[in-house]
Motif scaffolding. Structure first.
Motif, PDB file in Angstrom:
ATOM      1  N   GLU A 187     -17.615 -32.625  69.922  1.00 31.41           N
ATOM      2  CA  GLU A 187     -17.218 -32.527  71.331  1.00 31.41           C
ATOM      3  C   GLU A 187     -18.365 -31.980  72.175  1.00 31.41           C
ATOM      4  O   GLU A 187     -18.504 -32.319  73.355  1.00 31.41           O
ATOM      5  N   ALA A 188     -19.203 -31.152  71.575  1.00 29.28           N
ATOM      6  CA  ALA A 188     -20.295 -30.531  72.322  1.00 29.28           C
ATOM      7  C   ALA A 188     -21.437 -31.503  72.618  1.00 29.28           C
ATOM      8  O   ALA A 188     -22.115 -31.371  73.638  1.00 29.28           O
ATOM      9  N   ASN A 189     -21.660 -32.476  71.723  1.00 28.13           N
ATOM     10  CA  ASN A 189     -22.830 -33.348  71.909  1.00 28.13           C
ATOM     11  C   ASN A 189     -22.495 -34.816  72.147  1.00 28.13           C
ATOM     12  O   ASN A 189     -23.399 -35.653  72.222  1.00 28.13           O
ATOM     13  N   ILE A 190     -21.210 -35.152  72.276  1.00 29.10           N
ATOM     14  CA  ILE A 190     -20.823 -36.561  72.321  1.00 29.10           C
ATOM     15  C   ILE A 190     -21.450 -37.305  73.495  1.00 29.10           C
ATOM     16  O   ILE A 190     -21.821 -38.476  73.390  1.00 29.10           O
ATOM     17  N   ARG A 191     -21.636 -36.638  74.636  1.00 28.56           N
ATOM     18  CA  ARG A 191     -22.246 -37.331  75.773  1.00 28.56           C
ATOM     19  C   ARG A 191     -23.698 -37.712  75.459  1.00 28.56           C
ATOM     20  O   ARG A 191     -24.167 -38.781  75.858  1.00 28.56           O
ATOM     21  N   ARG A 192     -24.394 -36.824  74.774  1.00 26.56           N
ATOM     22  CA  ARG A 192     -25.758 -37.140  74.362  1.00 26.56           C
ATOM     23  C   ARG A 192     -25.764 -38.295  73.377  1.00 26.56           C
ATOM     24  O   ARG A 192     -26.602 -39.201  73.469  1.00 26.56           O
ATOM     25  N   VAL A 193     -24.851 -38.274  72.412  1.00 24.60           N
ATOM     26  CA  VAL A 193     -24.756 -39.362  71.442  1.00 24.60           C
ATOM     27  C   VAL A 193     -24.486 -40.680  72.154  1.00 24.60           C
ATOM     28  O   VAL A 193     -25.120 -41.707  71.860  1.00 24.60           O
ATOM     29  N   VAL A 194     -23.579 -40.666  73.094  1.00 26.75           N
ATOM     30  CA  VAL A 194     -23.228 -41.888  73.827  1.00 26.75           C
ATOM     31  C   VAL A 194     -24.430 -42.414  74.603  1.00 26.75           C
ATOM     32  O   VAL A 194     -24.702 -43.623  74.614  1.00 26.75           O
ATOM     33  N   ARG A 195     -25.170 -41.518  75.256  1.00 24.87           N
ATOM     34  CA  ARG A 195     -26.355 -41.957  76.001  1.00 24.87           C
ATOM     35  C   ARG A 195     -27.344 -42.666  75.086  1.00 24.87           C
ATOM     36  O   ARG A 195     -27.919 -43.692  75.442  1.00 24.87           O
ATOM     37  N   LYS A 196     -27.536 -42.112  73.905  1.00 24.87           N
ATOM     38  CA  LYS A 196     -28.449 -42.744  72.945  1.00 24.87           C
ATOM     39  C   LYS A 196     -27.909 -44.100  72.481  1.00 24.87           C
ATOM     40  O   LYS A 196     -28.645 -45.091  72.375  1.00 24.87           O
ATOM     41  N   ARG A 197     -26.619 -44.140  72.183  1.00 26.14           N
ATOM     42  CA  ARG A 197     -26.014 -45.371  71.667  1.00 26.14           C
ATOM     43  C   ARG A 197     -26.040 -46.507  72.698  1.00 26.14           C
ATOM     44  O   ARG A 197     -26.006 -47.682  72.333  1.00 26.14           O
ATOM     45  N   ARG A 198     -26.105 -46.170  73.966  1.00 25.62           N
ATOM     46  CA  ARG A 198     -26.078 -47.178  75.024  1.00 25.62           C
ATOM     47  C   ARG A 198     -27.452 -47.822  75.257  1.00 25.62           C
ATOM     48  O   ARG A 198     -27.550 -48.808  75.997  1.00 25.62           O
ATOM     49  N   LEU A 199     -28.496 -47.297  74.649  1.00 26.19           N
ATOM     50  CA  LEU A 199     -29.825 -47.873  74.847  1.00 26.19           C
ATOM     51  C   LEU A 199     -29.914 -49.245  74.194  1.00 26.19           C
ATOM     52  O   LEU A 199     -29.449 -49.459  73.075  1.00 26.19           O
ATOM     53  N   ASN A 200     -30.504 -50.188  74.905  1.00 24.49           N
ATOM     54  CA  ASN A 200     -30.569 -51.575  74.458  1.00 24.49           C
ATOM     55  C   ASN A 200     -31.849 -51.815  73.658  1.00 24.49           C
ATOM     56  O   ASN A 200     -32.956 -51.724  74.193  1.00 24.49           O
ATOM     57  N   CYS A 201     -31.714 -52.136  72.378  1.00 31.98           N
ATOM     58  CA  CYS A 201     -32.869 -52.246  71.486  1.00 31.98           C
ATOM     59  C   CYS A 201     -33.753 -53.446  71.818  1.00 31.98           C
ATOM     60  O   CYS A 201     -34.981 -53.341  71.773  1.00 31.98           O
ATOM     61  N   TRP A 202     -33.161 -54.579  72.145  1.00 33.22           N
ATOM     62  CA  TRP A 202     -33.973 -55.754  72.465  1.00 33.22           C
ATOM     63  C   TRP A 202     -34.845 -55.494  73.684  1.00 33.22           C
ATOM     64  O   TRP A 202     -36.036 -55.830  73.692  1.00 33.22           O
ATOM     65  N   SER A 203     -34.278 -54.880  74.700  1.00 30.87           N
ATOM     66  CA  SER A 203     -35.036 -54.592  75.912  1.00 30.87           C
ATOM     67  C   SER A 203     -36.181 -53.615  75.636  1.00 30.87           C
ATOM     68  O   SER A 203     -37.318 -53.823  76.081  1.00 30.87           O
ATOM     69  N   ILE A 204     -35.887 -52.548  74.872  1.00 30.01           N
ATOM     70  CA  ILE A 204     -36.904 -51.545  74.570  1.00 30.01           C
ATOM     71  C   ILE A 204     -37.992 -52.145  73.684  1.00 30.01           C
ATOM     72  O   ILE A 204     -39.192 -51.914  73.894  1.00 30.01           O
ATOM     73  N   TRP A 205     -37.589 -52.954  72.709  1.00 24.88           N
ATOM     74  CA  TRP A 205     -38.563 -53.592  71.823  1.00 24.88           C
ATOM     75  C   TRP A 205     -39.467 -54.544  72.597  1.00 24.88           C
ATOM     76  O   TRP A 205     -40.697 -54.548  72.406  1.00 24.88           O
ATOM     77  N   SER A 206     -38.891 -55.339  73.478  1.00 20.97           N
ATOM     78  CA  SER A 206     -39.685 -56.285  74.266  1.00 20.97           C
ATOM     79  C   SER A 206     -40.725 -55.555  75.103  1.00 20.97           C
ATOM     80  O   SER A 206     -41.892 -55.973  75.181  1.00 20.97           O
ATOM     81  N   THR A 207     -40.313 -54.452  75.730  1.00 19.59           N
ATOM     82  CA  THR A 207     -41.259 -53.661  76.529  1.00 19.59           C
ATOM     83  C   THR A 207     -42.348 -53.062  75.653  1.00 19.59           C
ATOM     84  O   THR A 207     -43.532 -53.095  76.001  1.00 19.59           O
ATOM     85  N   ALA A 208     -41.954 -52.512  74.507  1.00 15.17           N
ATOM     86  CA  ALA A 208     -42.928 -51.910  73.597  1.00 15.17           C
ATOM     87  C   ALA A 208     -43.936 -52.945  73.110  1.00 15.17           C
ATOM     88  O   ALA A 208     -45.137 -52.659  73.005  1.00 15.17           O
ATOM     89  N   LEU A 209     -43.468 -54.150  72.810  1.00 12.38           N
ATOM     90  CA  LEU A 209     -44.378 -55.192  72.335  1.00 12.38           C
ATOM     91  C   LEU A 209     -45.350 -55.613  73.437  1.00 12.38           C
ATOM     92  O   LEU A 209     -46.546 -55.789  73.194  1.00 12.38           O
ATOM     93  N   ARG A 210     -44.840 -55.735  74.662  1.00 16.93           N
ATOM     94  CA  ARG A 210     -45.720 -56.115  75.777  1.00 16.93           C
ATOM     95  C   ARG A 210     -46.766 -55.049  76.062  1.00 16.93           C
ATOM     96  O   ARG A 210     -47.865 -55.351  76.547  1.00 16.93           O
ATOM     97  N   GLU A 211     -46.450 -53.784  75.767  1.00 15.41           N
ATOM     98  CA  GLU A 211     -47.387 -52.689  76.023  1.00 15.41           C
ATOM     99  C   GLU A 211     -48.323 -52.421  74.845  1.00 15.41           C
ATOM    100  O   GLU A 211     -49.215 -51.575  74.937  1.00 15.41           O
ATOM    101  N   SER A 212     -48.154 -53.140  73.747  1.00 16.86           N
ATOM    102  CA  SER A 212     -48.953 -52.902  72.544  1.00 16.86           C
ATOM    103  C   SER A 212     -50.398 -53.321  72.761  1.00 16.86           C
ATOM    104  O   SER A 212     -50.664 -54.441  73.221  1.00 16.86           O
ATOM    105  N   ARG A 213     -51.316 -52.420  72.431  1.00 13.99           N
ATOM    106  CA  ARG A 213     -52.740 -52.691  72.558  1.00 13.99           C
ATOM    107  C   ARG A 213     -53.503 -51.926  71.478  1.00 13.99           C
ATOM    108  O   ARG A 213     -53.193 -50.767  71.210  1.00 13.99           O
ATOM    109  N   PRO A 214     -54.503 -52.531  70.870  1.00 15.08           N
ATOM    110  CA  PRO A 214     -55.382 -51.753  70.006  1.00 15.08           C
ATOM    111  C   PRO A 214     -56.316 -50.899  70.855  1.00 15.08           C
ATOM    112  O   PRO A 214     -56.487 -51.158  72.054  1.00 15.08           O
TER     113      PRO A 214
END
Length: 432
Positions: A209-236
């Motif tokens: 009950e103490a951390n559920i809002r934090r858990v929910v915020r994390k669970r709502r993050l969209n992996c495809w969107s974050i991955w696409s951004t991370a890949l576009r920003e990838s540079r050696p």
């Protein structure tokens, strides 16, 4: 590329280490415990970077950052090509875990901590489903191991499907091995961003009950969107010619030094940043190891640890002194300047005096330690402060003063055991 900033407080020391090294002899800089490559990244293109770590995730990261054969400019095309295989694998997993996905959505929509906890129990009993999916060539490692714990079930499904897309495109010859590595590294970046933990992977955050809002915020993050951004920003880092001179090793630190002592080409500077607590650092990487190796290990305990986690003698009270002695002895057999950082409150007893003693037994010259006030992470513990004030000692030892001072006049800065002025106080390389 985006930095991995969730682990390792030594990142804050990187600029000071780089400044210290700048005055030393030209030649390769060997980072023995490279982790997320904080120090090597700070040194940058000033000299060749040799990176070493026992973790597969770290060797992937340093390999792409320091050894990539060419610039990475194809992210947009790769993302487009990944969409169909991603959807294919995702559909297979959704068909198997549709009920669990519906329960997860209800729990997230109502901030239901009990419902989120029940999903952990549900997902711990899916071995038969995972076996069936694997026979059908559906990627399901993260869903089977970490769904509802470190990751939401939807997130785990999406991450498995991203990995499936990367492997499918590589096997079909639509992306190169190097492009595949960028895809997997961006997946690791995504995993670390969405992970339901306290800043590392030692344990997941158990819904309450103490951390559920934090858990929910994390669970709502969209992996495809974050991955696409991370890949576009990838540079050696740096230019192609500089990267050709860099090297990446995957070895125990002391073993690597012993092998390098027999090599024709050797590092000019060695930097060692060994573990300083009784916590085995492999606990903080194991989920990323799973994402990189993708080998369906049999995990154990609440932390869902791999059975082959590396155990460091530096994190064992009974073995830390011997580990330091062996490391320093191996470093002293190379012509390199040896730089070692270790806190005053580390596991090694009376560390300042003991490290100096060991260094002076093996090296002709040992500088007075540079003492830097620092904040150590407590690794996200739920109790007490997350940062702890300590003094970080930076030790410098060498056989040849010309290597330490790069031909400069050292003046009174040297402390040599030979003059009684010492202060009291070719190896196997990872293919990249």
């Amino acid at each position: 590329m985006a930095d991995f900033t969730y682990m390792g407080s030594k990142k804050l020391l990187a600029s000071q280490i780089a400044e210290l090294v700048a005055d030393m002899a030209d030649g390769p800089f060997l980072d023995l415990f490279s982790g997320i490559a904080a120090v090597g990244s700070q040194i940058g293109t000033q000299r060749s970077i040799w990176s070493n770590d026992v973790q597969s995730f770290s060797t992937l990261l340093t390999g792409q950052k320091f050894r990539a054969a060419r610039p990475f400019r194809t992210a947009h095309r790769i993302i487009e090509r990944a969409e169909i295989p991603f959807a294919v694998n995702r559909t297979g997993l959704e068909g198997t875990f549709g009920e669990a996905l519906a329960k997860e959505e209800r729990a997230l929509s109502t901030n239901d901590a009990e419902g989120a906890r029940e999903l952990i129990a549900t997902m711990s009993q899916i071995d038969e489903k995972i076996s069936t999916l694997r026979r059908q060539n559906v990627h399901c490692l993260l869903t089977g191991l970490h769904g509802a714990t470190y990751l939401g079930i939807r997130q785990a499904i999406d991450l498995d499907s991203i990995r499936y897309a990367a492997d499918h495109l590589r096997d079909a010859g639509e992306v190169t091995t190097e492009q595949h590595r960028w895809m997997v590294l961006a997946l690791c970046q995504t995993l670390s961003t969405v992970s339901n933990s306290t800043g590392h992977f030692a344990q997941y955050l158990f819904p309450s009950e103490a951390n559920i809002r934090r858990v929910v915020r994390k669970r709502r993050l969209n992996c495809w969107s974050i991955w696409s951004t991370a890949l576009r920003e990838s540079r050696p880092l740096g230019h192609v010619a500089w990267r050709r001179g860099n090297r990446v090793f995957k070895s125990d630190a002391t073993t690597l030094l012993k092998k390098l002592s027999r090599n024709v080409r050797q590092p000019a500077v060695i930097y060692a940043d060994p573990p300083y607590t009784s916590d085995q650092y492999s606990r903080y990487y194991h989920v990323l190891e799973n994402a990189v190796l993708y080998d369906y290990p049999k995990v154990s305990s609440k932390g869902q640890y791999r059975p082959d986690r590396f155990t460091s003698g530096f994190s064992l009270k009974a073995g830390v002194d011997a580990s330091f002695k062996e490391l320093i002895s191996a470093a002293a057999k190379l012509p390199s300047v040896f730089v070692l950082s270790y806190p005053t409150n580390g596991l090694l007893k009376d560390s300042t005096e003991r490290v100096l003693e060991l260094l002076m037994e093996e090296f002709a010259h040992v500088d007075q330690p540079l003492v830097i006030p620092h904040l150590h992470s407590t690794m996200g513990g739920s109790k007490g402060a997350q940062k702890q004030a300590v003094d970080e000692n930076i030790f410098v030892a060498y056989q040849d003063p010309l290597a330490r001072w790069h031909g400069k006049d050292a003046g009174g800065a040297l402390a040599s055991r030979r003059t009684g002025l010492a202060p009291i106080a070719e190896a196997e390389e990872i293919a990249t």
